[in-house]
Design a protein around this motif. Sequence first.
Motif, PDB file in Angstrom:
ATOM      1  N   ILE A  44       0.833  -1.206   0.000  1.00 63.51           N
ATOM      2  CA  ILE A  44       0.000   0.000   0.000  1.00 63.51           C
ATOM      3  C   ILE A  44       0.865   1.254   0.000  1.00 63.51           C
ATOM      4  O   ILE A  44       0.584   2.208  -0.726  1.00 63.51           O
ATOM      5  CB  ILE A  44      -0.971  -0.008   1.199  1.00 63.51           C
ATOM      6  N   GLU A  45       1.914   1.265   0.801  1.00 68.85           N
ATOM      7  CA  GLU A  45       2.772   2.444   0.912  1.00 68.85           C
ATOM      8  C   GLU A  45       3.672   2.654  -0.303  1.00 68.85           C
ATOM      9  O   GLU A  45       4.231   3.735  -0.466  1.00 68.85           O
ATOM     10  CB  GLU A  45       3.604   2.360   2.191  1.00 68.85           C
ATOM     11  N   SER A  46       3.771   1.653  -1.174  1.00 70.59           N
ATOM     12  CA  SER A  46       4.674   1.765  -2.326  1.00 70.59           C
ATOM     13  C   SER A  46       4.032   2.421  -3.545  1.00 70.59           C
ATOM     14  O   SER A  46       4.715   2.677  -4.527  1.00 70.59           O
ATOM     15  CB  SER A  46       5.190   0.380  -2.722  1.00 70.59           C
ATOM     16  N   SER A  47       2.745   2.712  -3.482  1.00 77.42           N
ATOM     17  CA  SER A  47       2.049   3.233  -4.652  1.00 77.42           C
ATOM     18  C   SER A  47       1.004   4.263  -4.254  1.00 77.42           C
ATOM     19  O   SER A  47       0.404   4.170  -3.179  1.00 77.42           O
ATOM     20  CB  SER A  47       1.361   2.074  -5.385  1.00 77.42           C
ATOM     21  N   LYS A  48       0.770   5.220  -5.134  1.00 75.39           N
ATOM     22  CA  LYS A  48      -0.253   6.238  -4.872  1.00 75.39           C
ATOM     23  C   LYS A  48      -1.646   5.612  -4.781  1.00 75.39           C
ATOM     24  O   LYS A  48      -2.464   6.019  -3.976  1.00 75.39           O
ATOM     25  CB  LYS A  48      -0.219   7.294  -5.972  1.00 75.39           C
ATOM     26  N   GLN A  49      -1.914   4.630  -5.604  1.00 71.57           N
ATOM     27  CA  GLN A  49      -3.202   3.924  -5.597  1.00 71.57           C
ATOM     28  C   GLN A  49      -3.092   2.598  -4.846  1.00 71.57           C
ATOM     29  O   GLN A  49      -3.874   1.681  -5.082  1.00 71.57           O
ATOM     30  CB  GLN A  49      -3.662   3.667  -7.038  1.00 71.57           C
ATOM     31  N   GLY A  50      -2.150   2.513  -3.932  1.00 72.40           N
ATOM     32  CA  GLY A  50      -1.852   1.258  -3.237  1.00 72.40           C
ATOM     33  C   GLY A  50      -3.028   0.630  -2.515  1.00 72.40           C
ATOM     34  O   GLY A  50      -3.217  -0.581  -2.577  1.00 72.40           O
ATOM     35  N   LEU A  51      -3.842   1.444  -1.833  1.00 66.60           N
ATOM     36  CA  LEU A  51      -4.950   0.875  -1.075  1.00 66.60           C
ATOM     37  C   LEU A  51      -5.992   0.265  -2.007  1.00 66.60           C
ATOM     38  O   LEU A  51      -6.456  -0.849  -1.777  1.00 66.60           O
ATOM     39  CB  LEU A  51      -5.588   1.919  -0.153  1.00 66.60           C
ATOM     40  N   ALA A  52      -6.348   0.948  -3.069  1.00 67.39           N
ATOM     41  CA  ALA A  52      -7.322   0.407  -4.025  1.00 67.39           C
ATOM     42  C   ALA A  52      -6.768  -0.842  -4.708  1.00 67.39           C
ATOM     43  O   ALA A  52      -7.505  -1.820  -4.909  1.00 67.39           O
ATOM     44  CB  ALA A  52      -7.697   1.461  -5.057  1.00 67.39           C
ATOM     45  N   GLU A  53      -5.493  -0.824  -5.047  1.00 68.67           N
ATOM     46  CA  GLU A  53      -4.878  -1.998  -5.668  1.00 68.67           C
ATOM     47  C   GLU A  53      -4.838  -3.170  -4.691  1.00 68.67           C
ATOM     48  O   GLU A  53      -5.070  -4.316  -5.083  1.00 68.67           O
ATOM     49  CB  GLU A  53      -3.477  -1.649  -6.157  1.00 68.67           C
ATOM     50  N   PHE A  54      -4.558  -2.890  -3.432  1.00 68.94           N
ATOM     51  CA  PHE A  54      -4.585  -3.931  -2.406  1.00 68.94           C
ATOM     52  C   PHE A  54      -5.990  -4.520  -2.285  1.00 68.94           C
ATOM     53  O   PHE A  54      -6.152  -5.737  -2.181  1.00 68.94           O
ATOM     54  CB  PHE A  54      -4.122  -3.358  -1.060  1.00 68.94           C
ATOM     55  N   CYS A  55      -6.998  -3.664  -2.308  1.00 68.73           N
ATOM     56  CA  CYS A  55      -8.385  -4.144  -2.225  1.00 68.73           C
ATOM     57  C   CYS A  55      -8.707  -5.062  -3.395  1.00 68.73           C
ATOM     58  O   CYS A  55      -9.343  -6.108  -3.209  1.00 68.73           O
ATOM     59  CB  CYS A  55      -9.357  -2.969  -2.193  1.00 68.73           C
TER      60      CYS A  55
END
Length: 68
Positions: A44-55
């Motif tokens: 999540i911390e490695s990308s601007k859209q990390g949280l959505a990508e994690f989801c």
Amino acid sequence: SKIFADRLRREAGADVAKQVDRAYKLALGRTPHQFERTKAIEYIESSKQGLAEFCQALFNLNEFVYRQ
């Protein structure tokens, strides 16, 4: 996944660890193992859209799929 990420931000605030814990609880009905939590936070911390990508990744887990 973006709507789910927004919900996590509302419910867990800006704390990424709390977001990960909440995501696992809502999607899988359990808390993440320590290894899962650590890797999710890093992702999540490695990308601007990390949280959505994690989801999106969470929704693609075999554990999320179930049969009736």
